[in-house]
Scaffold this motif. Structure first.
Motif, PDB file in Angstrom:
ATOM      1  N   CYS A  81      37.609  38.220  52.970  1.00 33.21           N
ATOM      2  CA  CYS A  81      36.556  38.333  51.977  1.00 33.21           C
ATOM      3  C   CYS A  81      37.190  38.062  50.614  1.00 33.21           C
ATOM      4  CB  CYS A  81      35.951  39.739  52.036  1.00 33.21           C
ATOM      5  SG  CYS A  81      34.600  39.974  50.896  1.00 33.21           S
ATOM      6  N   ILE A  82      36.674  37.049  49.919  1.00 30.83           N
ATOM      7  CA  ILE A  82      37.283  36.625  48.655  1.00 30.83           C
ATOM      8  C   ILE A  82      36.534  37.263  47.493  1.00 30.83           C
ATOM      9  CG2 ILE A  82      38.012  34.606  47.308  1.00 30.83           C
ATOM     10  CD1 ILE A  82      39.015  34.552  50.202  1.00 30.83           C
ATOM     11  N   VAL A  83      37.243  38.023  46.681  1.00 32.21           N
ATOM     12  CA  VAL A  83      36.608  38.674  45.535  1.00 32.21           C
ATOM     13  C   VAL A  83      37.335  38.289  44.251  1.00 32.21           C
ATOM     14  CG1 VAL A  83      35.689  40.655  46.826  1.00 32.21           C
ATOM     15  CG2 VAL A  83      37.997  40.771  45.868  1.00 32.21           C
ATOM     16  N   GLU A  84      36.663  38.538  43.118  1.00 24.06           N
ATOM     17  CA  GLU A  84      37.263  38.159  41.836  1.00 24.06           C
ATOM     18  C   GLU A  84      38.345  39.146  41.396  1.00 24.06           C
ATOM     19  OE1 GLU A  84      34.251  37.568  38.842  1.00 24.06           O
ATOM     20  OE2 GLU A  84      33.064  36.304  40.168  1.00 24.06           O
ATOM     21  N   THR A 108      38.096  34.077  37.603  1.00 21.56           N
ATOM     22  CA  THR A 108      37.237  32.959  38.025  1.00 21.56           C
ATOM     23  C   THR A 108      37.784  31.689  37.392  1.00 21.56           C
ATOM     24  OG1 THR A 108      35.811  33.433  36.139  1.00 21.56           O
ATOM     25  CG2 THR A 108      35.094  34.292  38.267  1.00 21.56           C
ATOM     26  N   LEU A 109      37.237  30.592  37.841  1.00 21.31           N
ATOM     27  CA  LEU A 109      37.621  29.294  37.303  1.00 21.31           C
ATOM     28  C   LEU A 109      37.341  29.271  35.790  1.00 21.31           C
ATOM     29  CD1 LEU A 109      38.549  27.012  39.205  1.00 21.31           C
ATOM     30  CD2 LEU A 109      36.255  26.049  39.037  1.00 21.31           C
ATOM     31  N   HIS A 116      45.387  29.947  37.015  1.00 23.78           N
ATOM     32  CA  HIS A 116      45.650  31.383  36.912  1.00 23.78           C
ATOM     33  C   HIS A 116      45.188  32.139  38.161  1.00 23.78           C
ATOM     34  CE1 HIS A 116      41.632  30.418  35.602  1.00 23.78           C
ATOM     35  NE2 HIS A 116      41.264  31.666  35.795  1.00 23.78           N
ATOM     36  N   LEU A 117      44.517  31.442  39.080  1.00 24.84           N
ATOM     37  CA  LEU A 117      43.979  32.122  40.269  1.00 24.84           C
ATOM     38  C   LEU A 117      44.998  32.119  41.414  1.00 24.84           C
ATOM     39  CD1 LEU A 117      40.345  30.694  40.208  1.00 24.84           C
ATOM     40  CD2 LEU A 117      41.195  32.834  39.235  1.00 24.84           C
ATOM     41  N   THR A 118      44.775  32.993  42.393  1.00 21.55           N
ATOM     42  CA  THR A 118      45.733  33.156  43.500  1.00 21.55           C
ATOM     43  C   THR A 118      45.381  32.238  44.679  1.00 21.55           C
ATOM     44  OG1 THR A 118      44.425  34.930  44.472  1.00 21.55           O
ATOM     45  CG2 THR A 118      46.091  35.598  42.868  1.00 21.55           C
ATOM     46  N   ILE A 119      44.858  31.068  44.362  1.00 25.88           N
ATOM     47  CA  ILE A 119      44.403  30.149  45.410  1.00 25.88           C
ATOM     48  C   ILE A 119      45.546  29.612  46.298  1.00 25.88           C
ATOM     49  CG2 ILE A 119      43.288  27.902  45.800  1.00 25.88           C
ATOM     50  CD1 ILE A 119      41.307  28.692  43.599  1.00 25.88           C
TER      51      ILE A 119
END
Ligand SMILES: [Zn+2]
Length: 193
Positions: A81-84, A108-109, A116-119
């Motif tokens: 489950c992907i959360v911000e 968020t983008l 900066h995201l953990t993608i």
């Protein structure tokens, strides 16, 4: 007029949400009337509040290298489950309708920037944990929707089911403030993107 030390603490309490000066006054007086050890414990708990770390796997708040959810082997690691933000996990857990793992994006983008995201860590987990389903539970705001779509597009060549919570949650609303029933229904009726 209260002594300065009282007033100082009243001001600190008043700076918190939902606590007006009157309630702040009552809290301080009630602390003063208790044993001094109570205040010491209270102060200790406060000072340790930021003495926490980030889970090395899912980026949730953690007290050790892994958070309590990642340490729990009974949870399904093939559903993510992907959360911000880490605090978004709390209402989903409280709704008791989810037994998979999480991945926190830490934001968020920003425009088209995802640096900066953990993608990257998310993509690695999808491969190493053989993830079967990714539930996009970003907020129902413009930023949350754009980020969900961005991740969906990144995952097209991966053999994984991509779902989004249903909009029982009002547009513009944050997962963080959703109630149990709304979240249960949003999760149970999640739809393929
Ligand atoms: Zn974790």
């Amino acid at each position: 007029m209260y002594p300065k030390k009282f007033q100082n603490l009243i001001d600190q309490f008043s700076s918190l949400p939902s606590i007006g000066p009157k309630l702040a006054e009552r809290l301080v007086l009630s602390l003063y009337k208790k044993e001094s050890e109570v205040s010491v414990q209270f102060a200790r708990a406060l000072s340790e509040l930021h003495n926490i770390t980030t889970c090395s796997r899912c980026y949730n708040i953690a007290e050790d290298e892994l958070c309590a959810i990642c340490r729990d082997d009974s949870r399904d690691r093939t559903t993510l489950c992907i959360v911000e933000e880490p605090l978004d996990i709390i209402p989903i857990e409280r709704s008791r309708s989810y037994t998979g793992n999480y991945h926190v994006l830490l934001g968020t983008l920003k425009g088209t920037d995802a640096g900066h995201l953990t993608i990257p860590a998310l993509l690695t987990r999808i491969d190493t944990d053989n993830v079967q389903e990714v539930i996009l539970a970003t907020n129902f705001t413009t930023e949350g929707d754009v980020t969900a779509l961005y991740i969906k597009n990144l995952l097209t060549d991966k053999n994984v089911r991509i779902t989004r919570l249903v909009r029982g949650l009002a547009t513009g609303s944050d997962i963080e403030y959703a109630d149990d029933l709304t979240l249960q229904s949003a999760l149970t009726n999640r739809t393929q993107m």
